[in-house]
Motif scaffolding. Sequence first.
Motif, PDB file in Angstrom:
ATOM      1  N   TRP A 179      31.719 -11.125 -23.740  1.00  0.00           N
ATOM      2  CA  TRP A 179      31.134 -12.243 -23.005  1.00  0.00           C
ATOM      3  C   TRP A 179      31.015 -11.949 -21.517  1.00  0.00           C
ATOM      4  CZ3 TRP A 179      28.784 -14.954 -26.352  1.00  0.00           C
ATOM      5  CH2 TRP A 179      29.347 -15.205 -27.601  1.00  0.00           C
ATOM      6  N   SER A 180      30.558 -10.746 -21.193  1.00  0.00           N
ATOM      7  CA  SER A 180      30.428 -10.343 -19.789  1.00  0.00           C
ATOM      8  C   SER A 180      29.083 -10.776 -19.213  1.00  0.00           C
ATOM      9  CB  SER A 180      30.555  -8.828 -19.664  1.00  0.00           C
ATOM     10  OG  SER A 180      31.842  -8.399 -20.040  1.00  0.00           O
ATOM     11  N   ASP A 181      29.099 -11.064 -17.940  1.00  0.00           N
ATOM     12  CA  ASP A 181      27.879 -11.343 -17.206  1.00  0.00           C
ATOM     13  C   ASP A 181      27.106 -10.043 -17.015  1.00  0.00           C
ATOM     14  OD1 ASP A 181      26.506 -11.676 -14.283  1.00  0.00           O
ATOM     15  OD2 ASP A 181      26.586 -13.583 -15.352  1.00  0.00           O
ATOM     16  N   ILE A 182      25.791 -10.140 -16.749  1.00  0.00           N
ATOM     17  CA  ILE A 182      24.983  -8.937 -16.551  1.00  0.00           C
ATOM     18  C   ILE A 182      25.471  -8.149 -15.334  1.00  0.00           C
ATOM     19  CG2 ILE A 182      23.229 -10.070 -15.132  1.00  0.00           C
ATOM     20  CD1 ILE A 182      22.663  -7.329 -17.783  1.00  0.00           C
ATOM     21  N   SER A 183      26.104  -8.828 -14.381  1.00  0.00           N
ATOM     22  CA  SER A 183      26.630  -8.127 -13.203  1.00  0.00           C
ATOM     23  C   SER A 183      27.726  -7.142 -13.587  1.00  0.00           C
ATOM     24  CB  SER A 183      27.163  -9.127 -12.174  1.00  0.00           C
ATOM     25  OG  SER A 183      28.229  -9.887 -12.727  1.00  0.00           O
ATOM     26  N   TYR A 184      28.472  -7.426 -14.667  1.00  0.00           N
ATOM     27  CA  TYR A 184      29.506  -6.489 -15.142  1.00  0.00           C
ATOM     28  C   TYR A 184      28.862  -5.154 -15.517  1.00  0.00           C
ATOM     29  CZ  TYR A 184      32.416  -4.267 -18.751  1.00  0.00           C
ATOM     30  OH  TYR A 184      33.104  -3.363 -19.521  1.00  0.00           O
ATOM     31  N   TYR A 185      27.711  -5.209 -16.136  1.00  0.00           N
ATOM     32  CA  TYR A 185      27.030  -3.980 -16.560  1.00  0.00           C
ATOM     33  C   TYR A 185      26.447  -3.240 -15.357  1.00  0.00           C
ATOM     34  CZ  TYR A 185      27.778  -5.516 -21.302  1.00  0.00           C
ATOM     35  OH  TYR A 185      28.381  -5.901 -22.481  1.00  0.00           O
ATOM     36  N   TYR A 186      25.986  -3.980 -14.356  1.00  0.00           N
ATOM     37  CA  TYR A 186      25.510  -3.330 -13.140  1.00  0.00           C
ATOM     38  C   TYR A 186      26.653  -2.625 -12.414  1.00  0.00           C
ATOM     39  CZ  TYR A 186      20.746  -5.220 -12.920  1.00  0.00           C
ATOM     40  OH  TYR A 186      19.419  -5.492 -13.160  1.00  0.00           O
ATOM     41  N   ASN A 187      27.765  -3.327 -12.290  1.00  0.00           N
ATOM     42  CA  ASN A 187      28.857  -2.836 -11.447  1.00  0.00           C
ATOM     43  C   ASN A 187      29.796  -1.877 -12.158  1.00  0.00           C
ATOM     44  OD1 ASN A 187      27.884  -4.501  -9.375  1.00  0.00           O
ATOM     45  ND2 ASN A 187      29.112  -6.233 -10.087  1.00  0.00           N
ATOM     46  N   GLN A 188      29.959  -2.017 -13.490  1.00  0.00           N
ATOM     47  CA  GLN A 188      30.935  -1.207 -14.214  1.00  0.00           C
ATOM     48  C   GLN A 188      30.295  -0.138 -15.111  1.00  0.00           C
ATOM     49  OE1 GLN A 188      34.236  -1.594 -13.659  1.00  0.00           O
ATOM     50  NE2 GLN A 188      33.788  -3.239 -12.198  1.00  0.00           N
ATOM     51  N   ILE A 189      29.253  -0.503 -15.826  1.00  0.00           N
ATOM     52  CA  ILE A 189      28.672   0.414 -16.818  1.00  0.00           C
ATOM     53  C   ILE A 189      27.647   1.353 -16.192  1.00  0.00           C
ATOM     54  CG2 ILE A 189      27.484   0.579 -19.038  1.00  0.00           C
ATOM     55  CD1 ILE A 189      30.302  -0.653 -19.152  1.00  0.00           C
ATOM     56  N   LEU A 190      26.795   0.844 -15.316  1.00  0.00           N
ATOM     57  CA  LEU A 190      25.761   1.691 -14.718  1.00  0.00           C
ATOM     58  C   LEU A 190      26.340   2.894 -13.970  1.00  0.00           C
ATOM     59  CD1 LEU A 190      22.831   2.318 -14.169  1.00  0.00           C
ATOM     60  CD2 LEU A 190      22.872   0.686 -12.264  1.00  0.00           C
ATOM     61  N   PRO A 191      27.384   2.743 -13.149  1.00  0.00           N
ATOM     62  CA  PRO A 191      27.961   3.931 -12.499  1.00  0.00           C
ATOM     63  C   PRO A 191      28.465   4.972 -13.495  1.00  0.00           C
ATOM     64  CG  PRO A 191      28.728   1.931 -11.421  1.00  0.00           C
ATOM     65  CD  PRO A 191      28.014   1.500 -12.657  1.00  0.00           C
ATOM     66  N   LEU A 192      28.970   4.527 -14.648  1.00  0.00           N
ATOM     67  CA  LEU A 192      29.427   5.475 -15.671  1.00  0.00           C
ATOM     68  C   LEU A 192      28.250   6.233 -16.279  1.00  0.00           C
ATOM     69  CD1 LEU A 192      32.092   3.232 -17.476  1.00  0.00           C
ATOM     70  CD2 LEU A 192      32.538   5.193 -15.979  1.00  0.00           C
ATOM     71  N   ILE A 193      27.145   5.534 -16.485  1.00  0.00           N
ATOM     72  CA  ILE A 193      25.952   6.188 -17.037  1.00  0.00           C
ATOM     73  C   ILE A 193      25.414   7.221 -16.044  1.00  0.00           C
ATOM     74  CG2 ILE A 193      23.577   5.826 -17.805  1.00  0.00           C
ATOM     75  CD1 ILE A 193      24.410   3.093 -18.851  1.00  0.00           C
ATOM     76  N   GLN A 194      25.388   6.849 -14.790  1.00  0.00           N
ATOM     77  CA  GLN A 194      24.886   7.775 -13.774  1.00  0.00           C
ATOM     78  C   GLN A 194      25.790   9.004 -13.638  1.00  0.00           C
ATOM     79  OE1 GLN A 194      24.716   4.863 -10.600  1.00  0.00           O
ATOM     80  NE2 GLN A 194      22.481   4.702 -10.752  1.00  0.00           N
ATOM     81  N   LYS A 195      27.066   8.819 -13.881  1.00  0.00           N
ATOM     82  CA  LYS A 195      28.018   9.923 -13.772  1.00  0.00           C
ATOM     83  C   LYS A 195      27.966  10.840 -14.989  1.00  0.00           C
ATOM     84  CE  LYS A 195      32.950  10.937 -13.204  1.00  0.00           C
ATOM     85  NZ  LYS A 195      34.316  10.349 -13.000  1.00  0.00           N
ATOM     86  N   TYR A 196      27.979  10.246 -16.190  1.00  0.00           N
ATOM     87  CA  TYR A 196      28.076  11.039 -17.425  1.00  0.00           C
ATOM     88  C   TYR A 196      26.725  11.270 -18.102  1.00  0.00           C
ATOM     89  CZ  TYR A 196      33.101  10.193 -17.066  1.00  0.00           C
ATOM     90  OH  TYR A 196      34.407  10.143 -16.627  1.00  0.00           O
TER      91      TYR A 196
END
Length: 425
Positions: A179-196
């Motif tokens: 039940w995460s807000d879309i901001s969680y994916y911007y702030n937490q998931i996107l940096p991981l995608i850019q890194k890995y």
Amino acid sequence: MGVVKGVEKIRISISRPSSKMKVWMIRATTSVLLWTCVVQLTTIGEMWGPRVLKGWPSQSASAALQENVPSLPARVLPPKRVYKNNGYLMVSCNGGLNQMRAAICDMVAIARYLNVTLIVPELDKTSFWADPSEFQDIFDVEHFITSLRDEVRVLKELPSRLKQRVELGMTYTMPPVSWSDISYYYNQILPLIQKYKVVHLNKTDARLANNHQPLELQKLRCRVNFFALRFTTQIEELGKRVIRLLRQNGPFLVLHLRYEMDMLAFSGCTQGCNDEEVEELTRMRYAYPWWKEKIINSDLKRKDGLCPLTPEETALTLRALDIDPNMQIYVAAGEIYGGDRRMASLAASYPKLVRKETLLEPSDLRFFQNHSSQMAALDYLVALESDIFVPTYDGNMAKVVEGHRRYFSSKQLLLFDSYIISKVL
């Protein structure tokens, strides 16, 4: 002496043609024979054609037929959306068909707003149903990819260089927070995608909040659910056949009777079950470690309105709502726990109970056996077209079908409040 030998060689070459000359002569002879056959057949065709070849359309007739056949309009694909790709998102869905369906809608929306490439989702094969179906076995994968091309890039698999990294375990895997807000994916998931470059989300159910999200994101969720997720031709055609068979006998009601073994074990709702059945359901609940709740008071849960209606309660409720006893009732469900014993009162009140297994021949369902998600897809299609849809539990199918019906039509929905019903009964 040398002159004599040269003369002899010339004589031999003249008297015996070379192999090339032989091939040329054979080809020439064959051509003459074939031409003679064509001339003879043409003559025969002119004489016997009106009798023997009457059914064969001539070239002019074929052209006329083609002119009279309306050509199908070319499918217009939406233009590709051009964006800087931030990486690749892999997802593994968990749960039943409609739980996975809702999750796919969320994952497409997340991929769109993170500007990443989505890999066609992997479906759950380890749940209670152990359904081996792949995405393309249930959904039209080509339609899914092309219909969303103006929003997000979807690939069937990773590019080869990245695929090798994943096979070697060189990827980042995690379950996102529920039940995460879309901001969680911007702030937490996107940096991981850019890194890995590749991130694998191994759980997808209820990972994106329903409310207080951007309107465009909500619209995209609806577009995925109502347009992009189209079932395969095989499922669609069989679903249409079931609907035709039902329509031959008038209007029909679809009852999503959520009273299967896995549902009762998961919820801990055991009303009407004997001691042996209660013990069996409890054992099953403990056998699945990802079912968090273990010790459950069935009576308290029912009073809180968190249990599905039993078949007996469903019969009483339908009668109280004055549903015609002669109404066809299509039971959209798996195997009802307790079998005929638990269905007896409902069958007595509504004798025109049918299922896909009673409407179709066993051969029609041969390819769907042991594929619970494909069987559920058939029920989903019938539920969409029913005159009345009645879910007995506020689960995933109830929510998805309700939204689908509200979006496309004004057909009746009867949504039971199990809390109120439990108080009345």
